[in-house]
Design a protein around this motif. Structure first.
Motif, PDB file in Angstrom:
ATOM      1  N   GLY A 163       0.821  -1.202   0.000  1.00 24.72           N
ATOM      2  CA  GLY A 163       0.000   0.000   0.000  1.00 24.72           C
ATOM      3  C   GLY A 163       0.856   1.253   0.000  1.00 24.72           C
ATOM      4  O   GLY A 163       2.074   1.209  -0.228  1.00 24.72           O
ATOM      5  N   GLY A 164       0.221   2.387   0.272  1.00 30.25           N
ATOM      6  CA  GLY A 164       0.946   3.651   0.202  1.00 30.25           C
ATOM      7  C   GLY A 164       1.131   4.344   1.535  1.00 30.25           C
ATOM      8  O   GLY A 164       1.662   5.463   1.579  1.00 30.25           O
ATOM      9  N   GLY A 165       0.698   3.721   2.636  1.00 30.45           N
ATOM     10  CA  GLY A 165       0.841   4.358   3.941  1.00 30.45           C
ATOM     11  C   GLY A 165      -0.402   5.138   4.330  1.00 30.45           C
ATOM     12  O   GLY A 165      -1.377   5.236   3.574  1.00 30.45           O
ATOM     13  N   PHE A 166      -0.368   5.702   5.524  1.00 33.37           N
ATOM     14  CA  PHE A 166      -1.545   6.384   6.064  1.00 33.37           C
ATOM     15  C   PHE A 166      -1.869   7.681   5.336  1.00 33.37           C
ATOM     16  O   PHE A 166      -2.991   8.173   5.415  1.00 33.37           O
ATOM     17  CB  PHE A 166      -1.327   6.684   7.550  1.00 33.37           C
ATOM     18  N   SER A 167      -0.916   8.248   4.642  1.00 36.45           N
ATOM     19  CA  SER A 167      -1.132   9.531   3.967  1.00 36.45           C
ATOM     20  C   SER A 167      -0.870   9.363   2.474  1.00 36.45           C
ATOM     21  O   SER A 167       0.287   9.401   2.025  1.00 36.45           O
ATOM     22  CB  SER A 167      -0.210  10.605   4.570  1.00 36.45           C
ATOM     23  N   ILE A 168      -1.939   9.173   1.708  1.00 37.71           N
ATOM     24  CA  ILE A 168      -1.788   8.972   0.260  1.00 37.71           C
ATOM     25  C   ILE A 168      -2.670   9.918  -0.545  1.00 37.71           C
ATOM     26  O   ILE A 168      -2.677   9.844  -1.776  1.00 37.71           O
ATOM     27  CB  ILE A 168      -2.141   7.514  -0.126  1.00 37.71           C
ATOM     28  N   TYR A 169      -3.368  10.811   0.128  1.00 36.61           N
ATOM     29  CA  TYR A 169      -4.371  11.625  -0.556  1.00 36.61           C
ATOM     30  C   TYR A 169      -3.751  12.954  -0.981  1.00 36.61           C
ATOM     31  O   TYR A 169      -4.078  14.027  -0.476  1.00 36.61           O
ATOM     32  CB  TYR A 169      -5.591  11.797   0.343  1.00 36.61           C
ATOM     33  N   GLU A 170      -2.804  12.823  -1.915  1.00 38.15           N
ATOM     34  CA  GLU A 170      -2.065  13.962  -2.456  1.00 38.15           C
ATOM     35  C   GLU A 170      -2.147  13.928  -3.976  1.00 38.15           C
ATOM     36  O   GLU A 170      -2.368  12.873  -4.586  1.00 38.15           O
ATOM     37  CB  GLU A 170      -0.608  13.937  -2.001  1.00 38.15           C
ATOM     38  N   TYR A 171      -1.917  15.087  -4.580  1.00 34.33           N
ATOM     39  CA  TYR A 171      -2.042  15.195  -6.038  1.00 34.33           C
ATOM     40  C   TYR A 171      -1.104  14.242  -6.787  1.00 34.33           C
ATOM     41  O   TYR A 171      -1.538  13.587  -7.751  1.00 34.33           O
ATOM     42  CB  TYR A 171      -1.795  16.640  -6.481  1.00 34.33           C
ATOM     43  N   PRO A 172       0.187  14.104  -6.406  1.00 32.09           N
ATOM     44  CA  PRO A 172       1.051  13.182  -7.157  1.00 32.09           C
ATOM     45  C   PRO A 172       0.537  11.743  -7.149  1.00 32.09           C
ATOM     46  O   PRO A 172       0.688  11.025  -8.146  1.00 32.09           O
ATOM     47  CB  PRO A 172       2.400  13.302  -6.424  1.00 32.09           C
ATOM     48  N   VAL A 173      -0.063  11.325  -6.055  1.00 30.19           N
ATOM     49  CA  VAL A 173      -0.589   9.961  -5.987  1.00 30.19           C
ATOM     50  C   VAL A 173      -1.799   9.813  -6.903  1.00 30.19           C
ATOM     51  O   VAL A 173      -1.914   8.836  -7.652  1.00 30.19           O
ATOM     52  CB  VAL A 173      -0.957   9.602  -4.537  1.00 30.19           C
ATOM     53  N   PHE A 174      -2.689  10.792  -6.875  1.00 29.90           N
ATOM     54  CA  PHE A 174      -3.864  10.748  -7.748  1.00 29.90           C
ATOM     55  C   PHE A 174      -3.454  10.873  -9.214  1.00 29.90           C
ATOM     56  O   PHE A 174      -4.076  10.273 -10.096  1.00 29.90           O
ATOM     57  CB  PHE A 174      -4.840  11.858  -7.365  1.00 29.90           C
ATOM     58  N   ALA A 175      -2.423  11.662  -9.483  1.00 28.37           N
ATOM     59  CA  ALA A 175      -1.962  11.822 -10.865  1.00 28.37           C
ATOM     60  C   ALA A 175      -1.452  10.502 -11.434  1.00 28.37           C
ATOM     61  O   ALA A 175      -1.534  10.258 -12.641  1.00 28.37           O
ATOM     62  CB  ALA A 175      -0.874  12.884 -10.928  1.00 28.37           C
ATOM     63  N   ARG A 176      -0.958   9.643 -10.569  1.00 34.48           N
ATOM     64  CA  ARG A 176      -0.394   8.376 -11.037  1.00 34.48           C
ATOM     65  C   ARG A 176      -1.429   7.256 -11.071  1.00 34.48           C
ATOM     66  O   ARG A 176      -1.389   6.401 -11.976  1.00 34.48           O
ATOM     67  CB  ARG A 176       0.763   7.968 -10.129  1.00 34.48           C
ATOM     68  N   TYR A 177      -2.376   7.249 -10.120  1.00 36.32           N
ATOM     69  CA  TYR A 177      -3.248   6.088  -9.973  1.00 36.32           C
ATOM     70  C   TYR A 177      -4.728   6.362 -10.207  1.00 36.32           C
ATOM     71  O   TYR A 177      -5.506   5.412 -10.359  1.00 36.32           O
ATOM     72  CB  TYR A 177      -3.087   5.487  -8.571  1.00 36.32           C
ATOM     73  N   ALA A 178      -5.151   7.612 -10.219  1.00 38.74           N
ATOM     74  CA  ALA A 178      -6.582   7.914 -10.326  1.00 38.74           C
ATOM     75  C   ALA A 178      -6.963   8.240 -11.766  1.00 38.74           C
ATOM     76  O   ALA A 178      -6.145   8.767 -12.535  1.00 38.74           O
ATOM     77  CB  ALA A 178      -6.939   9.089  -9.414  1.00 38.74           C
ATOM     78  N   PRO A 179      -8.202   7.978 -12.164  1.00 40.79           N
ATOM     79  CA  PRO A 179      -8.655   8.357 -13.510  1.00 40.79           C
ATOM     80  C   PRO A 179      -8.624   9.862 -13.726  1.00 40.79           C
ATOM     81  O   PRO A 179      -8.289  10.328 -14.818  1.00 40.79           O
ATOM     82  CB  PRO A 179     -10.087   7.804 -13.564  1.00 40.79           C
ATOM     83  N   VAL A 180      -9.006  10.633 -12.689  1.00 34.92           N
ATOM     84  CA  VAL A 180      -9.014  12.100 -12.768  1.00 34.92           C
ATOM     85  C   VAL A 180      -7.976  12.614 -11.785  1.00 34.92           C
ATOM     86  O   VAL A 180      -8.185  12.580 -10.563  1.00 34.92           O
ATOM     87  CB  VAL A 180     -10.410  12.670 -12.440  1.00 34.92           C
ATOM     88  N   ALA A 181      -6.875  13.108 -12.265  1.00 34.22           N
ATOM     89  CA  ALA A 181      -5.746  13.459 -11.408  1.00 34.22           C
ATOM     90  C   ALA A 181      -6.050  14.628 -10.488  1.00 34.22           C
ATOM     91  O   ALA A 181      -5.634  14.647  -9.325  1.00 34.22           O
ATOM     92  CB  ALA A 181      -4.524  13.780 -12.275  1.00 34.22           C
ATOM     93  N   TRP A 182      -6.784  15.617 -10.969  1.00 34.03           N
ATOM     94  CA  TRP A 182      -6.989  16.827 -10.176  1.00 34.03           C
ATOM     95  C   TRP A 182      -8.073  16.683  -9.118  1.00 34.03           C
ATOM     96  O   TRP A 182      -8.189  17.509  -8.214  1.00 34.03           O
ATOM     97  CB  TRP A 182      -7.348  17.995 -11.100  1.00 34.03           C
ATOM     98  N   ASP A 183      -8.865  15.614  -9.198  1.00 39.13           N
ATOM     99  CA  ASP A 183      -9.975  15.431  -8.249  1.00 39.13           C
ATOM    100  C   ASP A 183      -9.478  14.641  -7.032  1.00 39.13           C
ATOM    101  O   ASP A 183      -9.708  13.445  -6.897  1.00 39.13           O
ATOM    102  CB  ASP A 183     -11.126  14.694  -8.935  1.00 39.13           C
ATOM    103  N   VAL A 184      -8.794  15.335  -6.126  1.00 42.78           N
ATOM    104  CA  VAL A 184      -8.184  14.702  -4.954  1.00 42.78           C
ATOM    105  C   VAL A 184      -9.192  14.671  -3.819  1.00 42.78           C
ATOM    106  O   VAL A 184      -9.701  15.720  -3.395  1.00 42.78           O
ATOM    107  CB  VAL A 184      -6.912  15.463  -4.528  1.00 42.78           C
ATOM    108  N   HIS A 185      -9.478  13.467  -3.321  1.00 44.08           N
ATOM    109  CA  HIS A 185     -10.422  13.285  -2.225  1.00 44.08           C
ATOM    110  C   HIS A 185      -9.853  12.293  -1.221  1.00 44.08           C
ATOM    111  O   HIS A 185      -8.980  11.486  -1.550  1.00 44.08           O
ATOM    112  CB  HIS A 185     -11.766  12.723  -2.736  1.00 44.08           C
ATOM    113  N   ALA A 186     -10.359  12.377  -0.002  1.00 41.89           N
ATOM    114  CA  ALA A 186     -10.099  11.308   0.956  1.00 41.89           C
ATOM    115  C   ALA A 186     -10.803  10.045   0.480  1.00 41.89           C
ATOM    116  O   ALA A 186     -11.642  10.083  -0.431  1.00 41.89           O
ATOM    117  CB  ALA A 186     -10.580  11.714   2.348  1.00 41.89           C
TER     118      ALA A 186
END
Length: 444
Positions: free
Chosen positions: A291-314
């Motif tokens: 996993g990525g640890g307790f703190s993964i809700y950052e833009y670089p993580v979403f940019a790499r793994y999320a469909p929408v990079a700018w939509d950062v959510h918990a």
């Protein structure tokens, strides 16, 4: 004045905990769940909790009135999950940000095992459940009156900590309603039962007054489960229907419009943001075993793994929260905790059926299952994987099971086994040829 009263209660409870550490468990539970320091003018919640924890653990080492906290599969699953978070911590994407969250969860798990070691009688368990109800039903009754007075036009918010937000407070109250019902089954005075009925109704109104869509689904699932687990289904069906009709009738049109977005989630930005965060957690877990640890809700993580990079959510889900933070192994261990917790409650209902002295345990275990249904449903939409209350429910389920097994072992007589071999000769009497004392063999 409130600050002085809080300090007096905390220090008096801490001194009592040195001799009777289970009182420290009650004090810690009250401080961690209710957050009473948020009702005072001064801060200091962390210092109060530290005083309670240190006094309780000191008393734990000094007292003999304790048992092993590792007597149940649920406790062992929790220990395994805690150890796994220790393993995943060094692999965190943002180690410095993850460390404070790791320490916070570790404190909760440590005190959970302290609770398991010290809550070892029905008297203590009733106090434990009672302080949980008091800590949260206070906000339930208060918020219910607020919602009624303003016609549901303003949101109800929590006091702080894990239940600061409206959604988090609503889920905590959904989990509390079944515990209120348990206390009602144990009450012998009419005015106490009437007061608990009023508290239950006001707490349900508060859940609606938070405007939480996830909690609306959770209270619906919880209510159905409560009806299923109830003894008098006609009475409870009418009671739940009446409370629901009265509570829903006072909610404004805007509230109904918000609840209507549950069906049209594709048009809701918040709902789509959660789906985006869930897919991010899934992709992250597939790519990173730990996993990525307790703190993964950052833009670089979403940019790499999320469909929408700018939509950062918990994560907004206990399941995807654990999955993204600790991988598939972490999710498996997390689910294992609740599987065994549910199984322990089911074991209690089986062993306590038909035993008058254990009816309290059967009522408690059924209501714990109802609370867990609320947590499983509402938790699908909230990041409350490390919230104290579910682990307190686990403690209650484990302790109830151990007490019931203890009672059954003490009152059930063992079945006499048939003797398969001849008994040894009595002293002073010769044995016959076949070993039977004094028995003559017939002549051939």
């Amino acid at each position: 004045m409130r600050d002085i009263a809080l300090y007096v209660v905390v220090w008096a409870g801490a001194l009592c905990a040195l001799k009777r550490p289970w009182i420290g468990v009650i004090l810690w539970t009250w401080l961690s769940v209710m957050n009473p320091h948020s009702l005072t003018w001064a801060s200091g919640g962390a210092s109060h909790a530290m005083v309670a924890a240190l006094a309780t653990m000191t008393g734990l080492f000094l007292t003999k009135d304790r048992w092993s906290p590792f007597q149940s599969p649920a406790a062992m699953a929790l220990l395994a999950f805690w150890l796994w978070t220790c393993v995943t911590l060094p692999f965190s994407f943002y180690f410095d940000d993850s460390m404070p969250l790791f320490i916070r969860s570790a404190k909760i798990y440590l005190m959970t095992f302290v609770c398991l070691a010290l809550i070892n009688t029905k008297h203590k368990l009733d106090w434990f459940v009672g302080i949980l109800v008091f800590s949260l039903a206070f906000y339930g009754a208060k918020g219910g009156l607020f919602t009624i007075l303003n016609g549901g036009n303003y949101l109800v918010w929590g006091p702080g900590g894990f239940i600061e937000g409206n959604n988090e407070l609503a889920l905590a109250l959904v989990m509390t309603i079944p515990l209120i019902r348990y206390l009602q089954t144990q009450a012998t005075q009419k005015w106490v039962r009437a007061g608990l009925w009023a508290t239950l109704g006001l707490t349900a109104v508060t859940v609606l007054g938070t405007w939480s869509r996830g909690a609306f689904l959770a209270i619906a699932a919880m209510s159905f489960m409560m009806w299923m687990k109830g003894d008098r289904k006609m009475l409870w069906g009418f009671a739940l229907f009446f409370i629901g009709i009265v509570a829903l009738s006072m909610m404004p049109d805007a509230w109904w419009a918000r609840m209507g977005t549950i069906q049209n989630y594709e048009q809701d930005a918040s709902a789509m943001g959660r789906l985006n965060a869930w897919e991010m957690a899934w992709n992250l877990a597939k790519s990173n075993f730990f996993g990525g640890g307790f703190s993964i809700y950052e833009y670089p993580v979403f940019a790499r793994y999320a469909p929408v990079a700018w939509d950062v959510h918990a994560a907004h889900s206990i399941y995807f929260q654990v999955l993204g933070e600790h991988g598939f192994v972490g999710l498996f261990l997390f689910l294992l905790i609740w599987f065994f917790t549910w199984k322990h409650a089911k074991t209690v209902t089986r062993l306590a059926a038909g035993v008058p002295e254990l009816q309290w345990a059967m009522h408690l275990s059924r209501m714990l299952q109802v609370s867990l249904v609320g947590y499983f449903t509402g938790g699908a939409f909230l990041s409350l994987a490390y919230f104290d209350l579910p682990y307190d429910l686990m403690v209650a389920s484990v302790v109830a099971m151990l007490l019931v097994k203890q009672h059954v072992a003490a009152h059930v007589q063992p079945i006499a086994q048939p003797r398969l071999w001849p008994a040894p000769p009595e002293p002073g009497r010769p044995a016959g040829p076949t070993g039977a004392p004094g028995q003559r063999q017939p002549a051939l």
